[in-house]
Design a protein around this motif. Structure first.
Motif, PDB file in Angstrom:
ATOM      1  N   ILE A  12       0.758  -1.165  -0.050  1.00 54.93           N
ATOM      2  CA  ILE A  12       0.151   0.028  -0.003  1.00 54.93           C
ATOM      3  C   ILE A  12       0.779   1.203  -0.012  1.00 54.93           C
ATOM      4  O   ILE A  12       1.733   1.390   0.904  1.00 54.93           O
ATOM      5  N   PHE A  13       0.915   2.252  -0.856  1.00 59.78           N
ATOM      6  CA  PHE A  13       1.507   3.397  -0.959  1.00 59.78           C
ATOM      7  C   PHE A  13       0.647   4.506  -0.585  1.00 59.78           C
ATOM      8  O   PHE A  13      -0.462   4.513  -0.915  1.00 59.78           O
ATOM      9  N   ASP A  14       1.162   5.501   0.068  1.00 61.31           N
ATOM     10  CA  ASP A  14       0.804   6.796   0.361  1.00 61.31           C
ATOM     11  C   ASP A  14       1.045   7.391  -1.007  1.00 61.31           C
ATOM     12  O   ASP A  14       1.759   6.922  -1.679  1.00 61.31           O
ATOM     13  N   CYS A  15       0.417   8.704  -1.262  1.00 63.37           N
ATOM     14  CA  CYS A  15       0.589   9.453  -2.416  1.00 63.37           C
ATOM     15  C   CYS A  15       1.548  10.614  -2.212  1.00 63.37           C
ATOM     16  O   CYS A  15       2.761  10.393  -2.741  1.00 63.37           O
ATOM     17  N   ASP A  16       1.325  11.528  -1.624  1.00 59.14           N
ATOM     18  CA  ASP A  16       2.220  12.676  -1.500  1.00 59.14           C
ATOM     19  C   ASP A  16       3.470  12.412  -1.104  1.00 59.14           C
ATOM     20  O   ASP A  16       3.399  11.858   0.606  1.00 59.14           O
ATOM     21  N   ALA A  70      -3.311   4.338  -0.600  1.00 60.43           N
ATOM     22  CA  ALA A  70      -4.119   5.017   0.466  1.00 60.43           C
ATOM     23  C   ALA A  70      -3.555   6.303   0.957  1.00 60.43           C
ATOM     24  O   ALA A  70      -2.539   6.378   1.524  1.00 60.43           O
ATOM     25  N   SER A  71      -4.230   7.237   0.582  1.00 59.36           N
ATOM     26  CA  SER A  71      -3.907   8.618   0.824  1.00 59.36           C
ATOM     27  C   SER A  71      -4.632   9.398   2.170  1.00 59.36           C
ATOM     28  O   SER A  71      -5.835   9.203   2.069  1.00 59.36           O
ATOM     29  N   GLY A  72      -4.036  10.282   2.724  1.00 57.78           N
ATOM     30  CA  GLY A  72      -4.527  10.964   3.706  1.00 57.78           C
ATOM     31  C   GLY A  72      -5.315  12.163   3.171  1.00 57.78           C
ATOM     32  O   GLY A  72      -6.044  13.067   3.521  1.00 57.78           O
ATOM     33  N   ALA A  73      -5.058  12.478   1.675  1.00 62.05           N
ATOM     34  CA  ALA A  73      -5.426  13.832   0.856  1.00 62.05           C
ATOM     35  C   ALA A  73      -6.960  13.399   0.325  1.00 62.05           C
ATOM     36  O   ALA A  73      -7.496  12.196   0.366  1.00 62.05           O
ATOM     37  N   ASP A  74      -7.497  14.426  -0.003  1.00 64.06           N
ATOM     38  CA  ASP A  74      -8.790  14.289  -0.644  1.00 64.06           C
ATOM     39  C   ASP A  74      -8.763  13.553  -2.045  1.00 64.06           C
ATOM     40  O   ASP A  74      -7.616  13.509  -2.727  1.00 64.06           O
ATOM     41  N   ARG A  75      -9.583  12.757  -2.440  1.00 63.43           N
ATOM     42  CA  ARG A  75      -9.717  12.027  -3.527  1.00 63.43           C
ATOM     43  C   ARG A  75      -9.324  12.765  -5.055  1.00 63.43           C
ATOM     44  O   ARG A  75      -8.623  12.528  -5.703  1.00 63.43           O
ATOM     45  N   PHE A 100      -7.478   4.734  -2.460  1.00 63.33           N
ATOM     46  CA  PHE A 100      -8.270   5.019  -1.359  1.00 63.33           C
ATOM     47  C   PHE A 100      -7.849   6.436  -0.885  1.00 63.33           C
ATOM     48  O   PHE A 100      -6.646   6.872  -0.858  1.00 63.33           O
ATOM     49  N   SER A 101      -8.707   7.302  -0.401  1.00 66.98           N
ATOM     50  CA  SER A 101      -8.400   8.436   0.265  1.00 66.98           C
ATOM     51  C   SER A 101      -9.149   8.864   1.602  1.00 66.98           C
ATOM     52  O   SER A 101      -9.984   8.175   1.854  1.00 66.98           O
ATOM     53  N   SER A 102      -8.801  10.056   1.971  1.00 63.73           N
ATOM     54  CA  SER A 102      -9.633  10.644   3.334  1.00 63.73           C
ATOM     55  C   SER A 102     -11.045  10.913   2.868  1.00 63.73           C
ATOM     56  O   SER A 102     -11.866  11.059   3.939  1.00 63.73           O
ATOM     57  N   PRO A 140      -6.005   5.205  11.531  1.00 61.70           N
ATOM     58  CA  PRO A 140      -5.811   3.984  10.732  1.00 61.70           C
ATOM     59  C   PRO A 140      -6.800   4.022   9.554  1.00 61.70           C
ATOM     60  O   PRO A 140      -6.534   3.087   8.708  1.00 61.70           O
ATOM     61  N   ASP A 141      -7.606   4.741   9.498  1.00 61.58           N
ATOM     62  CA  ASP A 141      -9.110   4.398   8.780  1.00 61.58           C
ATOM     63  C   ASP A 141      -8.824   4.031   7.282  1.00 61.58           C
ATOM     64  O   ASP A 141      -9.253   3.081   6.936  1.00 61.58           O
ATOM     65  N   VAL A 142      -7.957   4.932   6.637  1.00 63.46           N
ATOM     66  CA  VAL A 142      -7.928   4.799   5.284  1.00 63.46           C
ATOM     67  C   VAL A 142      -7.125   3.403   4.892  1.00 63.46           C
ATOM     68  O   VAL A 142      -7.363   2.624   3.898  1.00 63.46           O
ATOM     69  N   TYR A 143      -6.029   2.905   5.807  1.00 60.28           N
ATOM     70  CA  TYR A 143      -5.385   1.901   5.618  1.00 60.28           C
ATOM     71  C   TYR A 143      -6.312   0.690   5.897  1.00 60.28           C
ATOM     72  O   TYR A 143      -6.064  -0.271   5.203  1.00 60.28           O
ATOM     73  N   LEU A 144      -7.206   0.728   6.861  1.00 59.09           N
ATOM     74  CA  LEU A 144      -7.740  -0.416   7.075  1.00 59.09           C
ATOM     75  C   LEU A 144      -9.184  -0.491   5.838  1.00 59.09           C
ATOM     76  O   LEU A 144      -9.418  -1.864   5.636  1.00 59.09           O
ATOM     77  N   LEU A 145      -9.257   0.757   5.331  1.00 59.37           N
ATOM     78  CA  LEU A 145     -10.428   0.179   4.249  1.00 59.37           C
ATOM     79  C   LEU A 145      -9.546  -0.573   3.044  1.00 59.37           C
ATOM     80  O   LEU A 145     -10.128  -1.095   2.393  1.00 59.37           O
TER      81      LEU A 145
END
Length: 229
Positions: A17-21, A118-123, A148-150, A160-165
């Motif tokens: 799973i990769f973060d984006c930014d 799986a990013s913490g940013a908006d889609r 997947f995004s915030s 951890p929500d976005v990673y669990l999703l």
């Protein structure tokens, strides 16, 4: 595939799973520059270094109360929409992929490992950046988009929500997932999800990533397939 990246023969995980930014796209200097300008326009005298540290790995929309508190007055009604518009316009013009990330992701996918973002940013931001850099196609399999995004979860990182999703949707146990992150907040999220986190430390302090719970750190994306294998 880049000749300097060796094939993965024995993957240690069932999903990467990769973060984006800061991991897939080199967006953080761009975003931090625009945000610092807008904070100073609000009358908040803050250096680029300090505002970068404040927002590293965090969603601006979840810091609005803290911004108003620091300003000492409510934010203008349309400030968030102005921020999003200015941010998106500059990213559209300037954002580039992280060096060698395309080869690293391709090598991991070639080993048969499921991959997703799986990013913490908006889609909107995630899709804009992945499309602008041409990376979006790497995360589209079987007519599905594994992004997947915030926007899809209640809480952004460090929750951890976005990673669990991502794990649920990819049908993989969290303990069998590897996460690639570049910020302490993101690493905290991955660890809280029960995943193994590798810290990309090309721009951020490796010690802070290890302190947040990263298994190990690296500074060149060409190293990543070896860490996964």
């Amino acid at each position: 595939m880049n000749a300097s990246i060796k094939p993965i023969r024995h993957p240690r995980f069932d999903c990467v799973i990769f973060d984006c930014d800061g991991v897939l796209v080199d967006s953080e200097p761009i975003v931090n520059r625009v945000l610092n300008q807008m904070l100073n326009e609000l009358g908040i005298e803050i250096s680029l270094e300090d505002s970068t540290r404040w927002f590293l790995g965090r969603a601006v929309r979840e810091e609005l109360d803290n911004i108003a508190l620091r300003r000492g007055a409510p934010l203008p009604e349309n400030w968030l929409s102005q921020w999003l518009a200015r941010r998106n316009a500059v990213l559209e013009a300037e954002v580039q992929a992280v060096p060698h990330v395309r080869e690293a992701v391709t090598a991991i996918a070639a080993a048969g490992l499921p991959i997703c973002v799986a990013s913490g940013a908006d889609r909107v931001k995630v899709k804009l950046q992945l499309s602008r850099t041409g990376l979006v196609a790497l995360f589209q399999q079987d007519e599905r988009e594994h992004i997947f995004s915030s926007t899809e979860v209640e809480r952004s990182k460090p929750a951890p929500d976005v990673y669990l999703l991502a794990a649920r949707t990819m049908n993989v146990e969290p303990s069998r997932c590897a996460v690639i992150e570049d910020s302490p907040a993101g690493i905290t999220a991955g660890v809280a999800a029960g995943m193994t986190v590798f810290g990309y430390a090309a721009r951020n302090d490796a010690a802070s990533l290890l302190a947040a719970g990263a298994r190990s750190t690296f500074t060149d994306m060409r190293e990543l397939p070896g860490l996964i294998g």
